[in-house]
Structure formats: structure tokens, C-alpha cells
Design a protein around this motif. Structure first.
Motif, PDB file in Angstrom:
ATOM      1  N   GLY A  25       6.428  88.545  41.252  1.00 11.74           N
ATOM      2  CA  GLY A  25       7.941  86.868  41.697  1.00 11.74           C
ATOM      3  C   GLY A  25       9.406  86.737  41.583  1.00 11.74           C
ATOM      4  N   LEU A  26       9.590  87.626  40.601  1.00 14.91           N
ATOM      5  CA  LEU A  26      11.279  87.605  40.524  1.00 14.91           C
ATOM      6  C   LEU A  26      11.755  88.459  41.652  1.00 14.91           C
ATOM      7  CD1 LEU A  26      11.790  88.894  36.989  1.00 14.91           C
ATOM      8  CD2 LEU A  26      11.807  86.328  37.674  1.00 14.91           C
ATOM      9  N   ALA A  27      11.134  88.842  42.198  1.00 15.76           N
ATOM     10  CA  ALA A  27      11.809  90.509  43.295  1.00 15.76           C
ATOM     11  C   ALA A  27      11.310  89.491  44.848  1.00 15.76           C
ATOM     12  CB  ALA A  27      10.734  91.816  43.433  1.00 15.76           C
ATOM     13  N   THR A  28      10.468  88.968  44.596  1.00 16.04           N
ATOM     14  CA  THR A  28      10.801  88.191  45.485  1.00 16.04           C
ATOM     15  C   THR A  28      10.914  86.460  45.872  1.00 16.04           C
ATOM     16  OG1 THR A  28       8.153  87.149  45.822  1.00 16.04           O
ATOM     17  CG2 THR A  28       8.455  89.080  46.991  1.00 16.04           C
ATOM     18  N   ALA A  29      11.279  85.964  44.714  1.00 14.40           N
ATOM     19  CA  ALA A  29      12.129  85.009  44.426  1.00 14.40           C
ATOM     20  C   ALA A  29      13.259  84.387  45.263  1.00 14.40           C
ATOM     21  CB  ALA A  29      12.650  84.106  43.254  1.00 14.40           C
ATOM     22  N   GLY A  30      14.456  85.213  45.228  1.00 16.04           N
ATOM     23  CA  GLY A  30      15.620  84.894  46.242  1.00 16.04           C
ATOM     24  C   GLY A  30      15.449  85.347  47.749  1.00 16.04           C
ATOM     25  N   LYS A  31      14.466  85.817  48.120  1.00 15.43           N
ATOM     26  CA  LYS A  31      14.073  86.519  49.713  1.00 15.43           C
ATOM     27  C   LYS A  31      15.077  84.955  50.134  1.00 15.43           C
ATOM     28  CE  LYS A  31      11.447  89.667  51.863  1.00 15.43           C
ATOM     29  NZ  LYS A  31       9.952  89.794  51.546  1.00 15.43           N
ATOM     30  N   MET A  32      15.470  85.438  51.485  1.00 12.40           N
ATOM     31  CA  MET A  32      16.207  84.416  52.106  1.00 12.40           C
ATOM     32  C   MET A  32      15.704  84.813  53.888  1.00 12.40           C
ATOM     33  SD  MET A  32      18.299  83.343  51.012  1.00 12.40           S
ATOM     34  CE  MET A  32      19.657  82.308  51.558  1.00 12.40           C
ATOM     35  N   ARG A  33      14.793  85.315  53.892  1.00  9.61           N
ATOM     36  CA  ARG A  33      14.707  86.351  55.457  1.00  9.61           C
ATOM     37  C   ARG A  33      13.669  86.861  55.240  1.00  9.61           C
ATOM     38  NH1 ARG A  33      19.633  88.742  55.716  1.00  9.61           N
ATOM     39  NH2 ARG A  33      20.973  86.504  56.417  1.00  9.61           N
ATOM     40  N   ALA A  34      12.660  87.274  56.588  1.00  6.91           N
ATOM     41  CA  ALA A  34      11.592  88.320  56.985  1.00  6.91           C
ATOM     42  C   ALA A  34      11.240  88.044  57.940  1.00  6.91           C
ATOM     43  CB  ALA A  34      10.260  87.544  56.096  1.00  6.91           C
ATOM     44  N   LYS A  84       3.084  86.409  59.532  1.00  3.44           N
ATOM     45  CA  LYS A  84       3.685  86.892  59.040  1.00  3.44           C
ATOM     46  C   LYS A  84       4.661  87.608  58.058  1.00  3.44           C
ATOM     47  CE  LYS A  84      -0.069  90.585  61.182  1.00  3.44           C
ATOM     48  NZ  LYS A  84       0.570  90.953  62.635  1.00  3.44           N
ATOM     49  N   ALA A  85       5.715  86.623  58.653  1.00  2.00           N
ATOM     50  CA  ALA A  85       7.297  85.980  58.116  1.00  2.00           C
ATOM     51  C   ALA A  85       6.982  85.070  57.582  1.00  2.00           C
ATOM     52  CB  ALA A  85       8.080  86.544  59.417  1.00  2.00           C
ATOM     53  N   LEU A  86       6.515  84.224  57.677  1.00  2.00           N
ATOM     54  CA  LEU A  86       6.348  82.782  57.220  1.00  2.00           C
ATOM     55  C   LEU A  86       5.747  83.375  55.729  1.00  2.00           C
ATOM     56  CD1 LEU A  86       5.787  79.631  59.465  1.00  2.00           C
ATOM     57  CD2 LEU A  86       8.219  80.572  58.807  1.00  2.00           C
ATOM     58  N   LYS A  87       4.334  84.346  55.804  1.00  2.00           N
ATOM     59  CA  LYS A  87       3.857  84.222  54.397  1.00  2.00           C
ATOM     60  C   LYS A  87       4.829  84.702  53.190  1.00  2.00           C
ATOM     61  CE  LYS A  87      -0.097  82.772  53.435  1.00  2.00           C
ATOM     62  NZ  LYS A  87      -0.463  81.910  53.008  1.00  2.00           N
ATOM     63  N   GLN A  88       5.873  85.807  53.667  1.00  2.00           N
ATOM     64  CA  GLN A  88       6.812  86.769  52.985  1.00  2.00           C
ATOM     65  C   GLN A  88       7.879  85.591  52.250  1.00  2.00           C
ATOM     66  OE1 GLN A  88       8.266  89.780  54.914  1.00  2.00           O
ATOM     67  NE2 GLN A  88       7.076  89.560  56.816  1.00  2.00           N
ATOM     68  N   LEU A  89       7.815  84.360  52.782  1.00  2.00           N
ATOM     69  CA  LEU A  89       8.618  83.354  52.201  1.00  2.00           C
ATOM     70  C   LEU A  89       7.664  82.526  51.362  1.00  2.00           C
ATOM     71  CD1 LEU A  89      10.740  83.293  54.964  1.00  2.00           C
ATOM     72  CD2 LEU A  89      11.969  85.203  52.893  1.00  2.00           C
ATOM     73  N   ASP A  90       6.824  81.689  52.129  1.00  2.54           N
ATOM     74  CA  ASP A  90       6.115  80.827  51.687  1.00  2.54           C
ATOM     75  C   ASP A  90       4.879  81.292  52.099  1.00  2.54           C
ATOM     76  OD1 ASP A  90       5.264  78.303  51.130  1.00  2.54           O
ATOM     77  OD2 ASP A  90       6.195  77.194  52.144  1.00  2.54           O
ATOM     78  N   ASP A  91       4.023  81.415  50.333  1.00  7.56           N
ATOM     79  CA  ASP A  91       2.784  81.058  51.031  1.00  7.56           C
ATOM     80  C   ASP A  91       1.727  80.042  51.561  1.00  7.56           C
ATOM     81  OD1 ASP A  91       3.284  80.007  48.345  1.00  7.56           O
ATOM     82  OD2 ASP A  91       2.323  81.739  47.153  1.00  7.56           O
ATOM     83  N   ALA A  92       2.896  79.071  50.895  1.00  6.84           N
ATOM     84  CA  ALA A  92       2.093  77.643  51.328  1.00  6.84           C
ATOM     85  C   ALA A  92       0.809  78.393  53.096  1.00  6.84           C
ATOM     86  CB  ALA A  92       2.315  76.865  51.349  1.00  6.84           C
ATOM     87  N   THR A  93      -0.951  77.642  52.841  1.00  9.72           N
ATOM     88  CA  THR A  93      -1.043  77.773  53.947  1.00  9.72           C
ATOM     89  C   THR A  93      -0.614  77.192  55.687  1.00  9.72           C
ATOM     90  OG1 THR A  93      -3.177  77.990  52.458  1.00  9.72           O
ATOM     91  CG2 THR A  93      -3.900  77.709  55.262  1.00  9.72           C
TER      92      THR A  93
END
Length: 133
Positions: A10-19, A73-82
């Protein structure tokens, strides 16, 4: 231990800006799975109208599918909403024009660049998604 791993991820991906997401479609396999129920479940009316205007409509459906998968696939890296398949719409302002993405949920939260390529029996799409801050 499991909680520590979840916290670290969670900490590693929390600040993710792009995918980046990508998808590769093998046309012979896609053709075997391309049914009317799948088409109606996965594509919007505008996407169907776009693809059907070409004599090689199967290639257009496969290209649109690869693009939707890459964006997903890119969106799921930034937001795990369906995200449903019809919530990701691939649009073009003119016939065979530049593909663009219309998100029907959170349209202003992401900036998406998309490219689609095809050669022989393969279609490939790549999506770069940036968070709009």
C-alpha cells in the motif's frame, strides 16, 4: 506478517502518478471468441457503429478490445475500483483517426495516451495513464 506485506504494498503504490498497460490480441483466437453476446457486453453502441463501418470489422473490434484491455490494466494499477468494459470507451473523431479514451466514471481524474498497432495476425495496444492533479 500478512498485514506487514499489505501495508508495504500500500505504501509503495500510494503515491503512484502514472501507469502503463498493454494488450496483445491474436486475431485467429479473437475471431473464435467473438460472439454477439460478447460484442454486446464489451462494446458501446458508438464502438460497434465505428467498427461495423469497415469491411475488416473484426480487425477493428480486436483493436478496440486490445485498447480497452490496455487502459483497464493501467487504470487498475492506479485505482482498484471495478471498471466495466462499457465504462472504457475508445473513440475516434474521424474514420481511422487517432484513438482516444472516454471514461464514463471519473473522466477528469486521468489523462490517457493510447496507441494501437496491428501487423498480420496480431493487434497490440499500449495505454499510458497519468493522474490529473
Amino acid at each position: 506478517m500478512e498485514n506487514q506485506i499489505e501495508t508495504s504494498v500500500g505504501l509503495a503504490t500510494a503515491g503512484k502518478m502514472r501507469a502503463i498497460g498493454n494488450d496483445l490480441v491474436f486475431l485467429p483466437n479473437f475471431e473464435l471468441s467473438f460472439t454477439e453476446p460478447f460484442k454486446n457486453k464489451a462494446y458501446t453502441a458508438a464502438e460497434i457503429a465505428y467498427c461495423d463501418q469497415f469491411s475488416d470489422s473484426l480487425l477493428r473490434y480486436a483493436s478496440t478490445w486490445a485498447a480497452k484491455e490496455a487502459v483497464y490494466k493501467a487504470l487498475k494499477q492506479l485505482d482498484d475500483a471495478t471498471v466495466g468494459w462499457k465504462k472504457i470507451e475508445i473513440i475516434r473523431k474521424k474514420k481511422a483517426g487517432e484513438p482516444q479514451v472516454l471514461l464514463h466514471n471519473n473522466p477528469s481524474n486521468f489523462k490517457i495516451s493510447l496507441t494501437i498497432s496491428h501487423d498480420g495476425d496480431y493487434v497490440w495496444a499500449i495505454a499510458l495513464v497519468d493522474t490529473a492533479l
